[in-house]
Design an enzyme around this catalytic site. Structure first.
Site, short mmCIF file in Angstrom:
data_model
loop_
_atom_site.label_atom_id
_atom_site.label_comp_id
_atom_site.label_asym_id
_atom_site.label_seq_id
_atom_site.Cartn_x
_atom_site.Cartn_y
_atom_site.Cartn_z
CE LYS A 94 -3.79 -2.61 2.45
NZ LYS A 94 -4.40 -2.95 3.48
CD GLN A 126 -3.27 -4.49 6.68
OE1 GLN A 126 -3.16 -3.32 5.88
NE2 GLN A 126 -3.95 -5.54 6.25
CG ASP A 133 -9.71 -0.47 4.71
OD1 ASP A 133 -9.37 -0.69 3.50
OD2 ASP A 133 -9.24 -1.09 5.81
#
Ligand code: NDP
Length: 283
Positions: free
Chosen positions: A53, A97, A120
């Site tokens: 990422k 995460q 997200d």
């Protein structure tokens, strides 16, 4: 019949080039899009994903910050970190995460992220807004799948879409987006009876089970469009999807490969969402 292969990496590269230009334009207005990722503990897979990422951000000019936190961090301490990022106007996207250590309540953490920075797209506010067709930060994998279908000229209107898998991050939201796009949607999962009978009726089949070979040649109708979300790492280092690609490739009309299918689109949508926030996204 030989299927058209829907390469996600091709579209991902095109979209990343476009994002690069948008980032340059924002920088000219003194806005530097910034993504902050919080990673807790030493899970090797998580570390790899975070590095990917970070690299993707750098390539399009998004500033990326990774905050590494100890495996033993308390839930309250983690919330304090998120609170700081929620209030930091230089941070556009916040991503925690997953998976989190067992002693941390994932639901509480995800709900604490400021919804307009939730790149997200897992916050209940974003999920709810997406469900009722309002502007939202949409989860990256489902959004990437929709962009891929569009790029390959597939309009869901009037089609029967079958989604195998009902997770909150892939199955449920992709079904919802297909419904928003006027498909007739059927969800299947591990308790579904007669899975093959249902998948055989799909014009568009999305498979997200995480189980290799969930779908083979006899599970599909001729000419179906197949999106294989699965990512299973074999002992020999290969990665395979949920669909037996070799057995179905001459029966379907279009199919995503694994790798180079959905995967590259997911990270690209994370970049897309971060830039969307940087362009002063408000509900
Ligand atoms: P989950 O494990 O959270 O969900 C899997 C879903 O599949 C569940 O709903 C489960 O049913 C269902 N399922 C499992 N086995 C079967 C079966 N034999 N028949 C029918 N349904 C079944 O996984 P995720 O949604 O998080 O991910 C799915 C896959 O996609 C994984 O391989 C993951 O690595 C991959 N992935 C890939 C991404 C990418 O960018 N390429 C991004 C995200 C995920 P039930 O609910 O009943 O348990």
């Amino acid at each position: 019949m030989s299927a058209e292969i829907m390469y996600g990496d091709v579209l991902a590269n095109k979209l990343r080039d476009e994002l690069k230009i948008e980032v340059q334009q924002l920088k000219r207005q003194n806005i530097v899009p910034k993504l902050t990722v919080l990673i807790i503990g030493n899970n090797p897979a998580s570390k790899t994903y975070v590095r990917m990422k970070q690299k993707a951000c750098e390539k399009v000019g998004i500033s990326s910050q990774v905050i590494e936190l100890d495996q033993e961090i308390s839930e309250e301490e983690l919330l304090l970190h998120i609170n700081e990022l929620n209030n930091d106007s230089s941070v556009h996207g916040i991503l925690v995460q997953l998976p989190l250590p067992d002693h941390i309540n994932e639901k509480r953490i995800l709900e604490y992220i400021e919804p307009t920075k939730d790149v997200d797209g897992f916050h209940p506010i974003n999920i709810g807004r997406m469900q009722i067709g309002q502007d939202a930060l949409v989860p990256c994998t489902p959004l990437g799948i929709m962009k891929l279908l569009e790029y390959y000229g597939i309009n869901p209107t009037g089609k029967h879409a079958v989604v195998v898998g009902r997770s909150n991050i892939v199955g449920k939201p992709v079904g919802q987006l297909l419904l928003n796009g006027n498909a007739t949607v059927t969800y299947c999962h591990s308790k579904t009876s007669n899975l093959s009978e249902i998948t055989n009726k799909a014009d568009i089949l999305i498979v997200a089970t995480g189980k290799a070979n969930t779908i083979g040649e006899s599970d599909l109708k001729e000419g179906a469009i197949v999106v294989d979300v699965g990512n299973t790492f074999l002992d020999d280092g290969r990665v395979v999807g949920d669909v037996d690609f070799e057995s179905v490739k001459n029966k379907v009309s279009k199919i995503t490969p694994v790798p180079k299918g959905v995967g590259p689109m997911t990270i690209t949508m994370l970049l897309h969402n971060t830039v969307k926030v940087a362009k002063t996204f408000k509900y």
